[in-house]
Design a protein around this motif. Sequence first.
Motif, PDB file in Angstrom:
ATOM      1  N   ASN A  51       0.830  -1.196   0.000  1.00 22.82           N
ATOM      2  CA  ASN A  51       0.000   0.000   0.000  1.00 22.82           C
ATOM      3  C   ASN A  51       0.868   1.251   0.000  1.00 22.82           C
ATOM      4  OD1 ASN A  51      -2.420  -1.481   0.170  1.00 22.82           O
ATOM      5  ND2 ASN A  51      -2.166  -1.687   2.372  1.00 22.82           N
ATOM      6  N   LYS A  52       0.430   2.262  -0.743  1.00 26.89           N
ATOM      7  CA  LYS A  52       1.143   3.530  -0.846  1.00 26.89           C
ATOM      8  C   LYS A  52       0.160   4.679  -0.670  1.00 26.89           C
ATOM      9  CE  LYS A  52       5.411   2.511  -2.006  1.00 26.89           C
ATOM     10  NZ  LYS A  52       6.549   3.007  -1.267  1.00 26.89           N
ATOM     11  N   VAL A  74      -1.661  -7.533 -12.764  1.00 26.76           N
ATOM     12  CA  VAL A  74      -1.599  -6.397 -11.855  1.00 26.76           C
ATOM     13  C   VAL A  74      -2.980  -6.236 -11.232  1.00 26.76           C
ATOM     14  CG1 VAL A  74      -1.274  -3.890 -11.655  1.00 26.76           C
ATOM     15  CG2 VAL A  74       0.173  -5.214 -13.212  1.00 26.76           C
ATOM     16  N   ALA A  75      -3.030  -6.042  -9.906  1.00 30.65           N
ATOM     17  CA  ALA A  75      -4.287  -5.766  -9.197  1.00 30.65           C
ATOM     18  C   ALA A  75      -4.103  -4.477  -8.411  1.00 30.65           C
ATOM     19  CB  ALA A  75      -4.638  -6.915  -8.262  1.00 30.65           C
ATOM     20  N   VAL A  76      -5.010  -3.522  -8.609  1.00 26.13           N
ATOM     21  CA  VAL A  76      -4.895  -2.219  -7.957  1.00 26.13           C
ATOM     22  C   VAL A  76      -6.228  -1.817  -7.336  1.00 26.13           C
ATOM     23  CG1 VAL A  76      -3.006  -1.447  -9.447  1.00 26.13           C
ATOM     24  CG2 VAL A  76      -5.362  -1.015 -10.145  1.00 26.13           C
ATOM     25  N   TYR A  77      -6.133  -1.030  -6.238  1.00 25.54           N
ATOM     26  CA  TYR A  77      -7.332  -0.494  -5.597  1.00 25.54           C
ATOM     27  C   TYR A  77      -7.017   0.880  -5.030  1.00 25.54           C
ATOM     28  CZ  TYR A  77     -11.176   0.337  -2.442  1.00 25.54           C
ATOM     29  OH  TYR A  77     -12.235   0.921  -1.812  1.00 25.54           O
ATOM     30  N   ASN A  78      -7.963   1.797  -5.153  1.00 29.11           N
ATOM     31  CA  ASN A  78      -7.810   3.171  -4.673  1.00 29.11           C
ATOM     32  C   ASN A  78      -8.910   3.450  -3.655  1.00 29.11           C
ATOM     33  OD1 ASN A  78      -7.656   5.936  -4.338  1.00 29.11           O
ATOM     34  ND2 ASN A  78      -7.939   6.440  -6.498  1.00 29.11           N
ATOM     35  N   SER A  79      -8.531   3.684  -2.394  1.00 30.61           N
ATOM     36  CA  SER A  79      -9.533   3.915  -1.343  1.00 30.61           C
ATOM     37  C   SER A  79      -9.853   5.393  -1.148  1.00 30.61           C
ATOM     38  CB  SER A  79      -9.047   3.325  -0.017  1.00 30.61           C
ATOM     39  OG  SER A  79      -7.951   4.068   0.482  1.00 30.61           O
ATOM     40  N   LEU A 135      -1.284  -1.712  -4.484  1.00 27.74           N
ATOM     41  CA  LEU A 135      -0.621  -1.986  -5.756  1.00 27.74           C
ATOM     42  C   LEU A 135       0.048  -3.355  -5.686  1.00 27.74           C
ATOM     43  CD1 LEU A 135       1.146   1.494  -6.033  1.00 27.74           C
ATOM     44  CD2 LEU A 135      -1.053   0.823  -7.040  1.00 27.74           C
ATOM     45  N   TYR A 136      -0.441  -4.305  -6.467  1.00 25.47           N
ATOM     46  CA  TYR A 136       0.079  -5.689  -6.430  1.00 25.47           C
ATOM     47  C   TYR A 136       0.252  -6.193  -7.851  1.00 25.47           C
ATOM     48  CZ  TYR A 136      -0.920  -5.649  -1.498  1.00 25.47           C
ATOM     49  OH  TYR A 136      -0.904  -5.333  -0.150  1.00 25.47           O
ATOM     50  N   GLY A 137       1.106  -7.188  -8.014  1.00 28.31           N
ATOM     51  CA  GLY A 137       1.303  -7.792  -9.320  1.00 28.31           C
ATOM     52  C   GLY A 137       2.195  -9.012  -9.221  1.00 28.31           C
TER      53      GLY A 137
END
Length: 143
Positions: A51-52, A74-79, A135-137
């Motif tokens: 997480n960033k 790539v798997a991404v999420y924005n909270s 941010l993952y991949g």
Amino acid sequence: SKVTVAGYLADDASADLAAEGQAVAARTTLDRKQVVMLGESGANLVRGGGNKTDTSDQSIMGAVASKYNYLHWVAVYNSSATNTYVNVKDGSTVVAVLPLPAYGGAVFNLPVPIRSTVNTAINLAAGASVTTASLYGGGYVGY
């Protein structure tokens, strides 16, 4: 004359390379599962992330001496409420840009992997500071 191998060879972790024109055997894992992934038996699968809250790089796949990284997903999420994007980087060079909408995310499965420069990490970085960007991949390391 050339020799042709019939059947499969149980070899789950070999890193040996075939030479041009050399006979090779189809391979299985030690528990007899046929290896069908493009270029990899599973022994060199790599994944990473974190997480960033800023735009600094998140390492996904570290540099490996004399080898390439092959990024498959790539798997991404924005909270946060901020729309942004994710830079996919070969070291510090941006090679792809993915959308990262506010309160949203996505999983990107690449039909053809992105290959890094030899001995270079794959990194992800948000385009703008957010509350939390996950941010993952992953993929594999090979020649």
